[in-house]
Design a protein around this motif. Structure first.
Motif, mmCIF file in Angstrom:
data_model
loop_
_atom_site.group_PDB
_atom_site.id
_atom_site.type_symbol
_atom_site.label_atom_id
_atom_site.label_comp_id
_atom_site.label_asym_id
_atom_site.label_seq_id
_atom_site.Cartn_x
_atom_site.Cartn_y
_atom_site.Cartn_z
ATOM 1 N N LEU A 104 0.897 -1.719 0.033
ATOM 2 C CA LEU A 104 0.151 -0.217 0.226
ATOM 3 C C LEU A 104 0.945 1.269 0.153
ATOM 4 C CD1 LEU A 104 -2.750 -1.166 2.827
ATOM 5 C CD2 LEU A 104 -2.810 -0.794 0.060
ATOM 6 N N PHE A 105 1.885 0.982 0.179
ATOM 7 C CA PHE A 105 2.615 2.353 0.939
ATOM 8 C C PHE A 105 3.500 2.397 -0.505
ATOM 9 C CE2 PHE A 105 7.515 4.293 0.996
ATOM 10 C CZ PHE A 105 7.489 4.598 1.699
ATOM 11 N N CYS A 106 3.737 1.781 -1.306
ATOM 12 C CA CYS A 106 4.758 2.243 -2.688
ATOM 13 C C CYS A 106 3.397 2.031 -3.404
ATOM 14 C CB CYS A 106 5.327 0.565 -3.335
ATOM 15 S SG CYS A 106 6.527 0.094 -2.169
ATOM 16 N N LEU A 107 2.218 1.485 -3.601
ATOM 17 C CA LEU A 107 0.858 1.602 -4.458
ATOM 18 C C LEU A 107 0.533 3.670 -4.494
ATOM 19 C CD1 LEU A 107 -0.997 1.939 -6.830
ATOM 20 C CD2 LEU A 107 -2.705 -0.024 -4.789
ATOM 21 N N PHE A 108 0.244 4.283 -3.374
ATOM 22 C CA PHE A 108 0.679 5.510 -2.611
ATOM 23 C C PHE A 108 1.764 6.683 -3.121
ATOM 24 C CE2 PHE A 108 -2.717 4.519 -0.114
ATOM 25 C CZ PHE A 108 -4.226 5.059 -0.145
ATOM 26 N N MET A 109 2.539 5.947 -3.286
ATOM 27 C CA MET A 109 3.627 6.650 -3.628
ATOM 28 C C MET A 109 3.591 6.408 -5.362
ATOM 29 S SD MET A 109 5.749 7.838 -1.226
ATOM 30 C CE MET A 109 3.481 8.101 -0.616
ATOM 31 N N LEU A 110 3.371 5.962 -5.598
ATOM 32 C CA LEU A 110 3.222 5.842 -7.302
ATOM 33 C C LEU A 110 2.268 6.793 -7.238
ATOM 34 C CD1 LEU A 110 3.733 3.928 -10.193
ATOM 35 C CD2 LEU A 110 1.775 3.071 -9.318
ATOM 36 N N SER A 111 1.089 6.981 -6.702
ATOM 37 C CA SER A 111 0.071 8.395 -6.940
ATOM 38 C C SER A 111 0.750 9.281 -6.917
ATOM 39 C CB SER A 111 -0.943 8.073 -6.011
ATOM 40 O OG SER A 111 -0.625 8.576 -4.592
ATOM 41 N N LEU A 112 1.491 9.541 -6.250
ATOM 42 C CA LEU A 112 2.509 10.459 -6.430
ATOM 43 C C LEU A 112 3.930 10.163 -6.763
ATOM 44 C CD1 LEU A 112 2.920 10.985 -2.344
ATOM 45 C CD2 LEU A 112 0.758 11.949 -3.573
ATOM 46 N N ALA A 113 3.794 10.000 -7.600
ATOM 47 C CA ALA A 113 4.953 9.572 -8.341
ATOM 48 C C ALA A 113 4.651 10.596 -10.171
ATOM 49 C CB ALA A 113 5.518 8.340 -9.332
ATOM 50 N N ASP A 114 6.167 11.566 -10.681
ATOM 51 C CA ASP A 114 5.682 11.838 -11.595
ATOM 52 C C ASP A 114 6.095 10.494 -13.491
ATOM 53 O OD1 ASP A 114 6.081 13.454 -14.193
ATOM 54 O OD2 ASP A 114 8.325 14.567 -13.224
ATOM 55 N N PRO A 115 5.166 10.490 -13.756
ATOM 56 C CA PRO A 115 4.382 9.426 -14.795
ATOM 57 C C PRO A 115 6.205 9.353 -16.189
ATOM 58 C CG PRO A 115 2.945 10.915 -15.217
ATOM 59 C CD PRO A 115 3.089 11.528 -13.699
ATOM 60 N N THR A 116 6.539 10.690 -15.974
ATOM 61 C CA THR A 116 7.512 11.368 -16.639
ATOM 62 C C THR A 116 9.090 10.211 -16.028
ATOM 63 O OG1 THR A 116 7.829 13.233 -16.103
ATOM 64 C CG2 THR A 116 6.704 12.368 -17.811
ATOM 65 N N LYS A 117 8.767 10.701 -14.970
ATOM 66 C CA LYS A 117 10.243 9.763 -14.109
ATOM 67 C C LYS A 117 10.393 8.452 -14.429
ATOM 68 C CE LYS A 117 11.443 13.919 -13.981
ATOM 69 N NZ LYS A 117 12.588 14.775 -14.375
ATOM 70 N N TYR A 118 11.427 7.562 -14.966
ATOM 71 C CA TYR A 118 11.091 6.528 -15.106
ATOM 72 C C TYR A 118 11.575 5.602 -13.656
ATOM 73 C CZ TYR A 118 12.444 1.271 -16.884
ATOM 74 O OH TYR A 118 12.788 -0.094 -17.127
ATOM 75 N N TYR A 119 12.273 6.441 -13.418
ATOM 76 C CA TYR A 119 13.498 5.706 -11.698
ATOM 77 C C TYR A 119 11.887 5.668 -10.823
ATOM 78 C CZ TYR A 119 14.070 10.395 -10.045
ATOM 79 O OH TYR A 119 13.451 11.372 -9.118
ATOM 80 N N GLN A 120 11.183 6.385 -11.118
ATOM 81 C CA GLN A 120 10.420 6.851 -9.269
ATOM 82 C C GLN A 120 8.996 5.668 -10.012
ATOM 83 O OE1 GLN A 120 8.232 10.309 -9.349
ATOM 84 N NE2 GLN A 120 10.888 11.419 -9.243
ATOM 85 N N ILE A 121 8.946 5.055 -11.018
ATOM 86 C CA ILE A 121 8.004 4.912 -10.957
ATOM 87 C C ILE A 121 8.140 2.851 -11.849
ATOM 88 C CG2 ILE A 121 6.313 5.800 -12.075
ATOM 89 C CD1 ILE A 121 6.817 4.604 -14.710
ATOM 90 N N ILE A 122 9.400 2.684 -11.319
ATOM 91 C CA ILE A 122 10.095 1.695 -11.701
ATOM 92 C C ILE A 122 10.471 1.137 -9.921
ATOM 93 C CG2 ILE A 122 12.680 2.161 -11.897
ATOM 94 C CD1 ILE A 122 12.821 -0.361 -13.484
ATOM 95 N N LEU A 123 10.672 1.886 -9.362
ATOM 96 C CA LEU A 123 10.852 1.962 -7.714
ATOM 97 C C LEU A 123 9.927 1.008 -7.127
ATOM 98 C CD1 LEU A 123 13.670 4.517 -6.920
ATOM 99 C CD2 LEU A 123 14.088 1.799 -7.249
ATOM 100 N N ALA A 124 8.568 2.641 -7.359
ATOM 101 C CA ALA A 124 7.584 1.997 -6.899
ATOM 102 C C ALA A 124 6.259 0.886 -7.662
ATOM 103 C CB ALA A 124 6.449 2.786 -6.667
ATOM 104 N N GLN A 125 6.098 0.837 -7.817
ATOM 105 C CA GLN A 125 5.249 -0.297 -8.973
ATOM 106 C C GLN A 125 5.717 -1.657 -9.176
ATOM 107 O OE1 GLN A 125 3.390 1.409 -12.428
ATOM 108 N NE2 GLN A 125 1.831 -0.519 -12.058
ATOM 109 N N GLY A 126 7.296 -1.612 -9.591
ATOM 110 C CA GLY A 126 8.511 -2.875 -9.864
ATOM 111 C C GLY A 126 8.249 -3.087 -9.121
ATOM 112 N N ILE A 127 9.640 -2.407 -8.047
ATOM 113 C CA ILE A 127 9.805 -3.567 -6.979
ATOM 114 C C ILE A 127 9.345 -3.360 -5.636
ATOM 115 C CG2 ILE A 127 12.083 -3.161 -5.592
ATOM 116 C CD1 ILE A 127 13.799 -1.967 -7.822
ATOM 117 N N GLY A 128 8.847 -2.413 -5.599
ATOM 118 C CA GLY A 128 8.778 -1.944 -3.897
ATOM 119 C C GLY A 128 6.670 -2.784 -3.430
#
Length: 220
Positions: free
Chosen positions: A106-130
């Motif tokens: 849930l933490f990573c899912l909420f962090m994904l909602s705050l991530a910039d969808p143009t920033k690859y490293y943010q979405i791969i950390l939150a969605q792919g790994i976390g």
């Protein structure tokens, strides 16, 4: 060698405990419901990655092939974590696994909602790994729990639990597609799915509990 033989001889005639498997009852169906909810929220949510991939490509986060690694990592951790999670489940850490996995997921899912969808490293950390690690800590214990309540009809129980992934794979993509392409947008669309997942995982925690002793508590 002699000590081992003496120990084996001393254990001869000692009755081994027989654990009754009820194959039904309120708690048994609660275990199925909790497992179904976890399957819905983890593997079912991962099935909606195609909606995310289309959005990330249009947003310019990276190429389609690079973005596909996000979904691949999420699925990889979802199944790879099954080995250590299964061992920890046998050791008696079911509640710690499901609760810790839920918090991380849930933490990573909420962090994904705050991530910039143009920033690859943010979405791969939150969605792919976390989210992949958090889901992996929950899925196998939820499946293994069915063995505490079902024996003769265990196949039926596991089949019912796994239908949650199919239902999640239908509902989450439809929901996210409407939210992303409507007035809600990406950030609040992800947030809405996170609040839905939060409610379902909280319910799963309340209806699931183990009933057999862990491996360390069983007599030799």
């Amino acid at each position: 060698m002699a000590l081992a033989e003496e120990k084996a001889e001393s254990q001869v005639g000692i009755p081994q405990p027989v654990y009754d498997i009820p194959d039904g009852g309120l708690q048994a169906w609660g275990a199925i419901l909790g497992g179904w909810l976890i399957s819905f929220c983890t593997f079912g949510y991962a099935s909606s990655f195609g909606i995310y991939q289309d959005y990330y490509v249009l947003a310019g986060a990276s190429t389609s092939s690079n973005i596909s690694w996000i979904g691949s990592l999420q699925l990889f951790f979802l199944f790879f974590l099954g080995l250590p999670a299964g061992r920890l489940f046998d050791a008696g850490y079911f509640r710690a696994l499901t609760l810790g996995g839920s918090v991380l997921y849930l933490f990573c899912l909420f962090m994904l909602s705050l991530a910039d969808p143009t920033k690859y490293y943010q979405i791969i950390l939150a969605q792919g790994i976390g989210m992949g690690i958090g889901g992996g800590l929950m899925l196998v214990p939820a499946l293994s729990l069915q063995g505490h309540y079902w024996k003769r009809r265990r196949g039926m129980a596991l089949g019912l639990v796994l239908t949650g992934s199919g239902c999640g794979g239908i509902i989450y993509p439809i929901m996210l597609n409407h939210l992303f392409n409507g007035s809600t947008g990406f950030h609040w669309g992800v947030r809405a799915s996170a609040f839905l997942t939060l409610g379902l995982l909280v319910l799963a925690q309340f209806v699931m509990r183990t009933r057999l002793p862990s491996a360390k508590d069983r007599p030799p």
